[in-house]
Design a protein around this motif. Structure first.
Motif, PDB file in Angstrom:
ATOM      1  N   ASP A 116      -9.456   3.480  -4.366  1.00  0.00           N
ATOM      2  CA  ASP A 116      -8.611   3.506  -5.557  1.00  0.00           C
ATOM      3  C   ASP A 116      -7.680   4.712  -5.538  1.00  0.00           C
ATOM      4  N   SER A 117      -8.192   5.878  -5.128  1.00  0.00           N
ATOM      5  CA  SER A 117      -7.371   7.081  -5.061  1.00  0.00           C
ATOM      6  C   SER A 117      -6.264   6.938  -4.021  1.00  0.00           C
ATOM      7  N   ALA A 118      -6.601   6.385  -2.847  1.00  0.00           N
ATOM      8  CA  ALA A 118      -5.592   6.207  -1.794  1.00  0.00           C
ATOM      9  C   ALA A 118      -4.514   5.217  -2.232  1.00  0.00           C
ATOM     10  N   ALA A 119      -4.900   4.168  -2.960  1.00  0.00           N
ATOM     11  CA  ALA A 119      -3.915   3.189  -3.436  1.00  0.00           C
ATOM     12  C   ALA A 119      -2.978   3.823  -4.463  1.00  0.00           C
ATOM     13  N   LYS A 120      -3.499   4.662  -5.331  1.00  0.00           N
ATOM     14  CA  LYS A 120      -2.652   5.332  -6.323  1.00  0.00           C
ATOM     15  C   LYS A 120      -1.665   6.282  -5.652  1.00  0.00           C
ATOM     16  N   GLU A 121      -2.106   6.997  -4.623  1.00  0.00           N
ATOM     17  CA  GLU A 121      -1.207   7.905  -3.913  1.00  0.00           C
ATOM     18  C   GLU A 121      -0.066   7.144  -3.249  1.00  0.00           C
ATOM     19  N   LYS A 141       2.391 -15.775   4.048  1.00  0.00           N
ATOM     20  CA  LYS A 141       0.931 -15.859   3.981  1.00  0.00           C
ATOM     21  C   LYS A 141       0.344 -14.463   4.134  1.00  0.00           C
ATOM     22  N   TRP A 142      -0.404 -14.045   3.128  1.00  0.00           N
ATOM     23  CA  TRP A 142      -0.975 -12.706   3.079  1.00  0.00           C
ATOM     24  C   TRP A 142      -2.492 -12.771   3.272  1.00  0.00           C
ATOM     25  N   LYS A 143      -3.003 -11.832   4.026  1.00  0.00           N
ATOM     26  CA  LYS A 143      -4.442 -11.756   4.285  1.00  0.00           C
ATOM     27  C   LYS A 143      -5.066 -10.662   3.418  1.00  0.00           C
ATOM     28  N   LEU A 144      -6.128 -11.026   2.713  1.00  0.00           N
ATOM     29  CA  LEU A 144      -6.847 -10.052   1.891  1.00  0.00           C
ATOM     30  C   LEU A 144      -7.735  -9.189   2.788  1.00  0.00           C
ATOM     31  N   ILE A 145      -7.538  -7.869   2.725  1.00  0.00           N
ATOM     32  CA  ILE A 145      -8.389  -6.974   3.511  1.00  0.00           C
ATOM     33  C   ILE A 145      -9.320  -6.147   2.629  1.00  0.00           C
ATOM     34  N   TYR A 146      -9.083  -6.168   1.311  1.00  0.00           N
ATOM     35  CA  TYR A 146      -9.963  -5.418   0.418  1.00  0.00           C
ATOM     36  C   TYR A 146      -9.813  -5.928  -1.005  1.00  0.00           C
ATOM     37  N   ASP A 277      -5.841  -8.157 -14.000  1.00  0.00           N
ATOM     38  CA  ASP A 277      -5.882  -7.946 -15.447  1.00  0.00           C
ATOM     39  C   ASP A 277      -7.218  -7.390 -15.919  1.00  0.00           C
ATOM     40  N   ARG A 278      -8.198  -7.327 -15.025  1.00  0.00           N
ATOM     41  CA  ARG A 278      -9.476  -6.678 -15.345  1.00  0.00           C
ATOM     42  C   ARG A 278      -9.689  -5.410 -14.523  1.00  0.00           C
ATOM     43  N   GLY A 279      -8.601  -4.919 -13.948  1.00  0.00           N
ATOM     44  CA  GLY A 279      -8.642  -3.646 -13.245  1.00  0.00           C
ATOM     45  C   GLY A 279      -8.981  -3.715 -11.776  1.00  0.00           C
ATOM     46  N   GLU A 280      -9.246  -4.923 -11.235  1.00  0.00           N
ATOM     47  CA  GLU A 280      -9.634  -5.028  -9.832  1.00  0.00           C
ATOM     48  C   GLU A 280      -8.460  -4.712  -8.913  1.00  0.00           C
ATOM     49  N   LEU A 281      -8.761  -4.009  -7.850  1.00  0.00           N
ATOM     50  CA  LEU A 281      -7.757  -3.597  -6.869  1.00  0.00           C
ATOM     51  C   LEU A 281      -7.853  -4.498  -5.656  1.00  0.00           C
ATOM     52  N   ARG A 282      -6.698  -5.013  -5.194  1.00  0.00           N
ATOM     53  CA  ARG A 282      -6.672  -5.871  -4.011  1.00  0.00           C
ATOM     54  C   ARG A 282      -5.582  -5.377  -3.061  1.00  0.00           C
ATOM     55  N   VAL A 283      -5.878  -5.417  -1.779  1.00  0.00           N
ATOM     56  CA  VAL A 283      -4.951  -4.981  -0.736  1.00  0.00           C
ATOM     57  C   VAL A 283      -4.748  -6.130   0.236  1.00  0.00           C
ATOM     58  N   PHE A 284      -3.486  -6.473   0.493  1.00  0.00           N
ATOM     59  CA  PHE A 284      -3.118  -7.568   1.391  1.00  0.00           C
ATOM     60  C   PHE A 284      -2.191  -7.063   2.492  1.00  0.00           C
TER      61      PHE A 284
END
Length: 287
Positions: A116-121, A141-146, A277-284
């Motif tokens: 979460d900290s790295a994504a905010k930076e 087409k995006w791949k979910l990695i986290y 919308d519930r705060g979950e973080l996703r990285v593609f």
């Protein structure tokens, strides 16, 4: 009785003195215009010129120093103490933080906090997302990695969904999002593997959750669920797909509205980060 001086002698003496003075005056004029100063006079003039030049050099030096000081005060040199943040290094930091976490299924509380900290930076280092200008970057087409939601050990994350683990024989494979900006199609594609009793082989299938999307504000996306299609793969790939339509509104539980929203907090040509919308973080990453 004393005798008076001889007039003729006095006149002669006076004429001699006048002649001598006139001769000296003419010599002086000649020397002046010819530039030929004799002895002591020349030395005094040279000394005077030397002193004048020295004073002039001192004054010019003072003026130059004053000018330099003034220029420094008015136009200071640029400072490079705070360089622009390196977006590439923040991307590498985020990818390193989420690697080895099995899309978030193996994430600990510390792992969640670090990601979460790295994504905010990275989001702060990148330029603000304006989807109306960057819509073409969503295409593909995006791949979910986290996904931070997977740390709940549920395939639904913070929403209801089948749990994962040894007691439930469901193995999550790759997860993708396929976005078409022209048709407004937004499909979540999940590869699943179901355990079966021995000696039967495991059942593999691909579930596609079809949605339509629309832009909300500058960086938010709203998706509306339409249907689910399950296509067997592996040994059963010859079987036709099974389509599960959307439940009527009257039969859906209140918690399942069939739609959701998320914010795109970072977007470039190969990486996308969203906040649900519930705060979950996703990285593609783009495939």
């Amino acid at each position: 009785m004393a005798s008076s001086p001889c007039p003729s002698a006095s006149i002669s003496s006076s004429l001699l003195c006048s002649a001598s003075s006139s001769s000296s005056f003419r010599h002086g004029l000649h020397s002046l215009f010819s530039g030929d100063f004799g002895g002591g006079s020349r030395q005094r003039v040279l000394n005077s010129k030397s002193s004048s030049c020295a004073r002039r050099r001192r004054r010019e030096g003072s003026v130059r120093r004053a000018a330099l000081n003034t220029s420094t005060a008015i136009d200071p040199q640029p400072s490079f103490a705070n360089p622009e943040p390196d977006v590439a290094s923040f991307k590498l930091k985020l990818l390193s933080a989420v690697s080895g976490l099995n899309r978030g299924l193996a994430a600990s509380v510390g792992d969640l906090r670090l990601a979460d900290s790295a994504a905010k930076e990275l989001a702060a280092a990148g330029r603000p997302v304006v989807l109306s200008e960057d819509l073409d970057k969503l295409q593909g087409k995006w791949k979910l990695i986290y996904s931070s939601a997977f740390s709940s050990r549920s395939l639904g994350g913070s929403r209801p969904g089948p749990p994962t683990g040894r007691l439930i024989p469901i193995t999550l494979g790759q997860v993708f999002q396929r976005i078409d900006i022209l048709s407004k199609d937004f499909d979540n594609i999940v590869e699943l593997q179901f355990g079966t009793p021995w000696p039967f082989p495991k059942i593999e299938a691909t579930a596609t959750l079809a949605h339509k999307f629309e832009l909300i504000g500058t960086a938010n996306i709203k998706i509306t669920f339409e249907k689910t299609t399950v296509k067997p793969s592996g040994n059963l790939s010859q079987l036709p797909p099974l389509e599960i339509p959307r439940l009527p509104d009257a039969l859906r539980p209140p918690s399942n509205t069939g739609s959701g929203e998320f914010e795109v907090i970072y977007l470039d040509s190969d990486l996308r980060i969203t906040r649900g919308d519930r705060g979950e973080l996703r990285v593609f990453v783009i495939t």
